[in-house]
Design an enzyme around this catalytic site. Structure first.
Site, PDB file in Angstrom:
ATOM      1  N   HIS A 163      43.975  37.900  39.869  1.00 47.28           N
ATOM      2  CA  HIS A 163      44.530  36.642  39.226  1.00 47.28           C
ATOM      3  C   HIS A 163      44.207  35.333  39.257  1.00 47.28           C
ATOM      4  CE1 HIS A 163      46.999  36.791  42.644  1.00 47.28           C
ATOM      5  NE2 HIS A 163      47.208  35.645  42.571  1.00 47.28           N
ATOM      6  N   ASP A 170      44.536  43.829  41.920  1.00 39.38           N
ATOM      7  CA  ASP A 170      44.276  42.651  42.047  1.00 39.38           C
ATOM      8  C   ASP A 170      43.448  41.506  43.040  1.00 39.38           C
ATOM      9  OD1 ASP A 170      44.770  39.839  41.659  1.00 39.38           O
ATOM     10  OD2 ASP A 170      46.945  40.012  43.094  1.00 39.38           O
ATOM     11  N   SER A 200      46.640  33.472  47.745  1.00 39.15           N
ATOM     12  CA  SER A 200      46.206  34.578  46.956  1.00 39.15           C
ATOM     13  C   SER A 200      44.578  34.367  46.673  1.00 39.15           C
ATOM     14  CB  SER A 200      46.399  34.206  45.025  1.00 39.15           C
ATOM     15  OG  SER A 200      47.601  34.715  44.768  1.00 39.15           O
TER      16      SER A 200
END
Length: 416
Positions: free
Chosen positions: A256, A284, A366
């Protein structure tokens, strides 16, 4: 993107990858920022084996901030992790060192035994460093005992637990819900939000399986950990693992993060390179080509205290494992693996086969690496955070890194 990007043998695309497989590998973690325009890229040969690429050396004594350290120091005996785990678990530093050593020895044995036992096991977990493998018959128990682990008889095998998960997958997904197997209780745990939502679909499906399912309440929305920062209109993430295909070097980070972000620079403006692949949602993970003129792979994780940690390989996480996460927002945070193979219905869509931990992570973390001692496990993906604050009972979900390595046909940089 620049002319050089088009000539790379990989095609820039968004895709979904196959299931996780186990191999050996290595890492680096820092903040990095996407930018719309590419600086003039340069070809640099890969230099696997843990040494800095001499073709990228620009006269500085230490690596650039891609290495995540100010002075290149290393702390391979994990003193910082031992201290963090000691504090988190309420034990002494010596006890934490012994715990980490025992877990490191047992995690690969857990992967081996559960693969060999197949449907005769309901999974494995670590308990105070000891490996416990759940089994459904005496023959499987004997194999576990002979291998040096503890066997525990349970009612439900892997196939029965997976049947419940598949039934939940087949139903319409509802926001902020998760489900995954808890091998210690031999149940599928379904987590539903405490917001007052009825989540009728998940409740209805799960209740068909009686005591094989346990309900939990989650706190806060589940969100990807992309952060928005001043002067950075596209967002920011953390580097996960540096990798190589023996021709070029790459960064593996969250999908992402790379999705929709064509090019990356460091906060100081130095060019890193373009995004080549994005696998999100479902998975992801994404791939960034490190072709900037003054950045290189080091095979090290930033410990956020002017030291770094080299990673000697990767493995599949096991419930109960002590782990740490490195990210640009929260720095080094440690905790435990709660569940593996978890389905997460977050704000950006559904991601599957996640590793769930009790580590607090926030926007900007992230893509950062989840690791223990000298082994890498996963990439930071989603968290149940409330804006810029952690919950009292934080949960973070991480993408197993082995799936990305298999999909992109690379090895972690610097692995023996």
């Amino acid at each position: 993107m620049s002319e050089r990007v088009a000539s790379h043998p990989r095609t820039t695309r968004s895709s979904r990858g196959p299931l996780l497989a186990v191999a050996l590998a290595v890492v680096a973690s820092v903040a990095f920022v996407p930018t719309a325009a590419a600086a003039r890229p340069l070809d640099r040969p890969a230099q696997p084996g843990g040494a800095a690429d001499p073709a990228r050396t620009d006269g500085r004594a230490a690596p650039t901030s891609v290495a995540g350290t100010a002075d290149g120091k290393r702390a391979d005996r994990a003193p910082d992790m031992a201290e963090a785990i000691a504090e988190q678990r309420g034990i002494t530093r010596d006890a934490a060192e012994k715990l980490l050593s025992a877990e490191n020895a047992n995690v690969r044995l857990a992967n081996q035994l559960t693969a060999e036992l197949g449907a005769s096991s309901g999974g494995a977990y670590l308990s105070d460093g000891d490996l416990v493998v759940t089994v459904t018959d005496a023959t499987a128990a004997a194999k576990v005992t002979a291998a040096g682990a503890k066997a525990r008889l349970v009612a439900r095998d892997e196939r029965q637990l997976r049947t419940i998960q598949r039934a939940l997958e087949a139903a319409a997904s509802e926001p902020n819900t998760t489900w995954g197997v808890d091998p210690e209780t031999n149940q599928v745990v379904v987590s539903l939000p405490a917001s007052g939502a009825k989540n009728a679909v998940q409740r209805s499906v799960a209740r068909r399986f009686g005591a094989a399912v346990r309900f939990e309440t989650s706190d806060g929305p589940i969100q990807p950990n992309v952060g928005i920062s001043s002067g950075d209109s596209l967002g920011g993430c953390s580097v996960g693992f540096t990798a190589t295909d023996f021709t070029f070097n790459y960064i593996i980070t969250a999908g992402h993060c790379t999705q929709g972000f064509p090019h990356w620079t460091l906060p100081n403006g130095e060019d890193v390179g373009p995004s080549l692949e994005s696998n999100y949602p479902e998975n992801d993970f994404g791939l960034v080509w490190m072709n900037g003129p003054s950045v290189w792979a080091t095979g090290a994780i930033n410990l956020w205290n002017n030291t770094s940690r080299s990673i000697h390989g990767w493995a599949t996480a096991v419930s109960g494992l002590s782990v740490c996460n490195s990210g640009k927002t929260t720095g080094l945070r440690c905790g435990s693996v709660l569940k593996t193979n978890v389905t997460v219905n977050g704000a950006g869509g559904t991601v599957r086969q996640m590793v769930e931990t009790n580590i607090c992570t926030l926007g900007g973390d992230s893509g950062g690496p989840l690791f223990a001692a000298n082994t890498g496990y996963a990439l930071n993906s989603h968290a149940n955070r409330k804006g810029t604050q952690c919950n009292a009972t934080p949960r973070t979900w991480h993408q197993p890194v082995g799936e990305a390595i298999n999909t992109y046909q690379v090895v972690i940089y610097g692995a023996p």
